[in-house]
Design an enzyme around this catalytic site. Structure first.
Site, mmCIF file in Angstrom:
data_model
loop_
_atom_site.group_PDB
_atom_site.id
_atom_site.type_symbol
_atom_site.label_atom_id
_atom_site.label_comp_id
_atom_site.label_asym_id
_atom_site.label_seq_id
_atom_site.Cartn_x
_atom_site.Cartn_y
_atom_site.Cartn_z
ATOM 1 C CG ASP A 81 -6.354 0.795 -1.095
ATOM 2 O OD1 ASP A 81 -5.467 1.678 -1.165
ATOM 3 O OD2 ASP A 81 -6.375 -0.076 -0.200
ATOM 4 C CB SER A 124 -0.963 -0.040 1.180
ATOM 5 O OG SER A 124 -1.926 0.968 1.039
ATOM 6 C CG ASP A 145 -2.951 -0.556 -2.606
ATOM 7 O OD1 ASP A 145 -2.706 0.575 -2.142
ATOM 8 O OD2 ASP A 145 -3.702 -1.374 -2.038
ATOM 9 C CG ASP A 196 -2.973 3.952 -1.842
ATOM 10 O OD1 ASP A 196 -3.724 3.695 -2.802
ATOM 11 O OD2 ASP A 196 -2.876 3.216 -0.846
HETATM 12 MG MG MG Z 1 -3.565 1.332 -0.315
#
Ligand code: MG
Length: 453
Positions: A249, A103, A247, A245
């Protein structure tokens, strides 16, 4: 050397130190063993997505080896967003999914995030079982002829984007011809993010678009890391800036004047849009701003509060038939797309709200109002943490108290949430009030309790 973290959200560590191919393969075998042993299902496939970190392919190879060694087939999604991986898991009727991502942690880190066949991270008891299989190395490994296969699938972005487009009036958004600057921090979200925005008729200026995993700035999408985006929005006269960010999400927003809007507004704005169209209740974790309560109140629906963590919010949303919910860190979940926080969902709803109301993002922010929020963390061992929580409850006994995750104390003029971190020996204290003075009044009292202990 830092310690490998194994928590309910999977494994997170540093490449070349504690997150080795052996750890990755064994952790995947533990997950595979759990799926084969405990899930009463015929599903025998696990899909694997990864963010753009240079170590992603190495961890993929190890994870795929660990799963195929158990006899499970693997679908290799390549570099995709975390929500995209969740969608493909359901679309392909998989037994589970793995997302290789750390992340918002910097490049040296990577992680292995597990998803069950419902697209949600394992609940604590299940995560504990998987951890136990990993620690005791009780893997079910299959014989030569029954090893799993690895198949490739490149459809994640298109499946994902189609689902997101179905949420909004694309034509209406396209008529506005918004100019958007998208900062993808060289993570996994650039490709899908740009495609979505182009389908929504936006003029897109790409920033840090290449999925190299060599992050152009500290990857967490918070104010101090997005100064370049803010400047570019102003210089280029764009309508707004979006930041993902690594990834993809989480989403943060910058207004047309280059002001960072704050991640708390991402959920509030999306909820404003969705709740105006659908009178369903909404969900947010206990640390999320009261703005969601205000938005829900004007839509005449309830807010269901949950312990911190995406899986907790998603589970409560499903149980309570919510459409929209999420966390105050810019993580928005729309169950029509999937039970995972999704920056693409957030972008579409925010543009939809702008188009619907014909307002700028700064005007929409003003229409929601604002609070003062203070987030701090203090070192505390579990025993002292419990003492502090108990004392705080006694001290503020007139407050409305929720103890499902530490304690959240609600007052007329604000709230405090005190909880222990799952990953560090610290306590997080979040206070949100109408102004700074009121927050300080509460925080000073918490601090004196702490000193007594
Ligand atoms: Mg993330």
């Amino acid at each position: 050397m830092s310690k490998l973290i194994i928590s309910i959200s999977g494994v997170r560590g540093i490449i070349g130190q504690n997150l080795t191919p052996t750890v990755a393969a064994q952790f995947a075998s533990a997950f595979g063993t759990y799926l084969l042993r405990e899930q009463k299902t015929e599903k025998k496939t696990v899909c694997i997505g990864r963010d753009s970190r240079p170590s992603g392919q190495m961890i993929f190879s190890a994870v795929a080896a660990g799963l195929t060694a158990c006899g499970l087939d693997v679908i290799d999604l390549g570099i995709v967003t975390t929500p995209g991986a969740g969608i493909m898991l359901t679309e392909n009727n998989c037994a589970g999914g793995i997302v290789i991502t750390a992340s918002h942690n910097p490049t040296p880190y990577n992680g292995i995030k597990l998803l069950l066949d419902n697209g949600i991270a394992p609940p604590p008891a299940t995560a504990e079982k998987i951890k136990q299989i990993y620690n005791q190395k009780e893997f079910i490994l299959t014989e030569s002829t029954k090893c799993g296969k690895i198949l490739k699938n490149d459809n994640t972005d298109s499946v994902h984007i189609e689902k997101v487009l179905a949420l909004v009036d694309s034509k209406k958004i396209a008529q506005k011809k918004y100019h958007v600057i998208l900062d993808s921090v060289n993570g996994a979200g650039g490709r899908a993010g740009v495609k979505l925005l182009e389908k929504l008729g936006c003029k897109v200026t790409k920033m840090n678009y290449q999925p190299t995993g060599l992050f152009a700035h500290t990857p967490e999408p918070i104010k101090e890391n997005l100064t370049e985006l803010a400047e570019q929005v102003k210089i280029k006269n764009a309508d707004l800036g979006f930041a993902q960010d690594p990834d993809a999400d989480r989403l943060a927003v910058v207004d047309h004047q280059g002001n960072y809007i704050g991640e708390e507004y991402t959920l509030a704005l999306c909820a404003k849009k969705v709740l105006a169209e659908n009178k369903t209740d909404t969900c947010a974790n206990l640390s999320t701003s009261r703005m969601i309560d205000d938005v829900a109140a004007s839509a005449k629906v309830k807010v269901i509060r949950t312990p911190v963590g995406e899986a907790n919010v998603a589970k409560a949303m499903i149980e309570n038939n919510c459409l929209i919910g999420g966390e105050g860190n810019g993580g928005v979940i729309d169950l029509r797309v999937g039970p995972i926080r999704d920056s693409l969902v957030a972008m579409a709803h925010i543009l939809g709200l702008m188009a619907e109301t014909d307002l700028k993002i700064s005007e929409l922010k003003d229409s929601i109002g604002s609070y003062y929020m203070n987030k701090t963390k203090i070192p505390a061992d579990p025993e002292n943490a419990q003492k502090l929580i108990q004392k705080a409850i006694q001290t503020f006994k007139d407050a409305k108290c929720d103890t499902s995750d530490g304690c959240r104390l609600d007052f007329q003029d604000g709230w405090i949430h005190i909880r222990t971190s799952n990953t560090e020996p610290v306590m997080r204290i979040i206070a949100e009030t109408k102004d700074k003075e009121t927050a300080e009044k509460y925080l000073t009292r918490i601090d004196s309790i702490r000193q007594e202990i």
